[in-house]
Design a protein around this motif. Structure first.
Motif: not given
Length: 438
Positions: A79, A144, A147-148, A151, A240-241, A243-244, A247
């Motif tokens: 990642y 992960l 999340q990627y 992004s 973080r997931t 947050s993704a 987003k």
């Protein structure tokens, strides 16, 4: 200018050979081979004095390691490598020549999405994971992975949005990765949004307890990992997931607004298709599940869109309905926080609204909107939008918020006040006390 993607350092064959033995040795050998591969790619593409862009096959192999890692070490290493490679070798970027912005696409650049075939790399035959599993209770590697992917979509979006603000060229977003994926006939968009909302409600509100979640236990942990390290990492991965997820939701909201602008300008066509705006789906879910309103607004932290959700929620009950065409303006867009506060200016008007949304939900929505109003004072990036959507000074909103609370309390003597609402009321009272006397 030399394009690093065209340079071949002659390392691809040797680097890919590291993975050729995969499946021959034991699981530990496979793990070590993959770690060696990632280290070789990192050195050749990021660390060496003459770094070279990874080939398509090397990019794809790194992505496959992320998808099928089965260990925390491999998942995190692949990642992080993908994120760093994307920053160093973007697939799309903006240039400016003579004051004219242009979007540049790198030819034959690797992407985790095969947009023409409406799937991502590695989701075909062979028993690989299905992308619709990305929104379930996920093991670490899938968190992960999600999340990627977000992004990648965000990077593509940002460059297009930069030029769109200058040109208002809808084609920039018509051809974007995210819009193309949203237009897929294989995507059940409404179901996807509901699943994302469920993930926010169910995962982001809870901290991981002493024991690991069942889903993490089902993920094989190599000798390089430990249950302890995974237990420490999981809460942050979960955060973080979430947050993704936020987003991704906000990116779709932005595209909906841009498409609405394009509709009004008459530059859209049938090829753009039709999709229910994401805010309408979110509002419907919150309307029919009032017990979710508090939790969703608590975890959905993006102020601009939180305020928009509140305004549109009230517009469903407080604005007179009108016949709208595809390219007509939306009267809900003219609603401001100040005008919403005015709906609670008298006990009679407040009682009418409370019958429709309940006094508890009304106070909760006003408290969250007031919180956004206060936050815009310190957020310069948000202040331009806020001045338009709030419609009044912080002092004026504070006064009307307190007045609305008193009227809600008058029509509902049993109204319970949450700690969050008490804090908002205290802040409003403090702001008014600090106002200079006339």
């Amino acid at each position: 200018m030399d394009d690093p993607r065209r340079r071949n350092g002659g390392f691809e064959e040797n680097t890919m050979a590291i993975l050729d033995s995969s499946g021959i040795g034991g699981s530990q050998d496979i793990h070590d081979d993959r770690i060696s591969f990632l280290e070789a790619v990192r050195y050749a593409s990021l660390v060496s004095e003459s770094p070279s862009v990874p080939s398509w096959n090397m990019y794809d192999a790194t992505f496959q390691i992320l998808r099928d890692s089965r260990s925390l070490e491999l998942a995190v290493a692949s990642y992080q490598l993908l994120i760093e490679l994307d920053k160093r070798y973007p697939r799309v970027y903006c240039t400016n020549s003579g004051g004219i912005g242009e979007l540049v696409f790198v030819k034959e650049a690797w992407s985790p999405f095969i947009l023409g075939q409406e799937k991502s790399h590695g989701t075909g035959e062979g028993g690989s994971k299905s992308t619709d599993r990305l929104i379930d209770s996920l093991p670490v590697e899938d968190m992960l992975l999600f999340q990627y992917l977000v992004s990648v979509l965000e990077a593509d979006f940002i460059h297009r949005h930069t030029l769109y603000k200058e040109s208002l060229n809808w084609v920039l977003f018509r051809e974007s990765m995210l819009n193309t994926l949203l237009g897929s006939r294989k995507l059940n968009f409404k179901s996807l949004v509901r699943d994302f909302m469920s993930l926010l409600l169910n995962q982001c509100q809870h901290h991981v307890r002493n024991s690991l979640p069942d889903t993490v236990g089902s993920c094989a942990i190599s000798s390089h990992d430990s249950a302890f390290s995974l237990a420490i990492a999981f809460p942050e991965l979960e955060r973080r997931t979430c947050s993704a997820v936020q987003k991704l939701l906000t990116l779709v909201m932005e595209i909906d607004v841009i498409k609405k602008e394009a509709d009004l300008l008459g530059v859209t066509s049938r090829i753009d298709g039709f999709r229910i705006p994401i805010l309408e789906i979110i509002l419907d879910e919150l309307t029919y599940n009032l017990n979710h309103v508090s939790s969703f607004l608590a975890v959905f932290s993006e102020p601009k869109w939180k305020l928009e959700i509140v305004l549109q929620y009230f517009s469903k009950y407080c604005m007179k309905s009108s016949v709208r065409t595809r390219r007509s303006n939306d009267t809900a867009n003219d609603l401001t926080l100040e005008s919403v506060m005015n709906f609670f200016s008298t006990p009679t008007a407040t009682k009418n609204i409370a019958k429709k949304v309940t006094s508890e939900v009304a106070l909760l929505l006003l408290a969250h909107a007031f919180q956004v109003c206060v936050s815009q004072q310190v957020d310069m990036n948000f202040s331009g939008y806020a001045s338009e959507k709030i419609g009044g000074t912080v002092s004026q909103i504070s006064s009307k918020f307190i007045s609305a609370f008193h009227n809600l309390r008058e029509v509902d003597e049993d109204l319970e006040i949450t700690p969050f609402e008490k804090e908002a009321l205290f802040t409003a009272a403090t702001i008014l006390l600090q106002e200079p006397e006339n």
